[in-house]
Design an enzyme around this catalytic site. Structure first.
Site, PDB file in Angstrom:
ATOM      1  N   CYS A 111       0.685  -1.114  -0.089  1.00 45.35           N
ATOM      2  CA  CYS A 111      -0.449   0.048   0.193  1.00 45.35           C
ATOM      3  C   CYS A 111       0.835   1.814  -0.238  1.00 45.35           C
ATOM      4  CB  CYS A 111      -0.332  -0.173   1.576  1.00 45.35           C
ATOM      5  SG  CYS A 111      -0.089   0.157   3.116  1.00 45.35           S
ATOM      6  N   SER A 112       0.282   2.416  -0.031  1.00 46.59           N
ATOM      7  CA  SER A 112       1.666   4.079   0.039  1.00 46.59           C
ATOM      8  C   SER A 112       2.029   3.951   0.889  1.00 46.59           C
ATOM      9  CB  SER A 112       0.218   5.275  -0.504  1.00 46.59           C
ATOM     10  OG  SER A 112      -0.889   4.698   0.779  1.00 46.59           O
TER      11      SER A 112
END
Length: 100
Positions: free
Chosen positions: A8-9
């Site tokens: 994910c980020s």
């Protein structure tokens, strides 16, 4: 043992999902390694995993991750509904199907 990488980020939103997926694996008696990392760090482990699952918020970086794995393993975007509800069991089952 199969290994799954969630990306994910920042690696934070997938941490809860890792816990839910591990619980689902334990319920089913499946021995599996699951790790979460931000996109910026995923290159450090892609050579040691069987699949990379991208959080929906980083789906736009799929081609970048696909270049890293160079066709060796699947790179998939996690279903948005399953991700939003943190359905670890469904995401685990989907990943195991795609690994085979």
């Amino acid at each position: 043992m199969k290994k799954i990488l969630l990306v994910c980020s920042a690696g934070m939103s997938t941490s809860l999902l890792v816990t839910k997926m591990q619980a689902a694996a334990k319920e089913q008696g499946i021995e599996i390694g699951i790790e979460a990392l931000p996109v910026a760090e995923c290159s450090t482990v892609v050579d040691s995993v069987d699949i990379v699952l991208l959080g929906p918020q980083v789906r736009f970086q799929k081609s970048q991750v696909e270049k890293l794995v160079n066709g060796r393993i699947p790179v998939e975007v996690i279903d948005m509904r399953a991700y939003g509800t943190m359905n670890g069991k469904a995401i685990l089952e989907d990943a195991l199907i795609k690994i085979k």
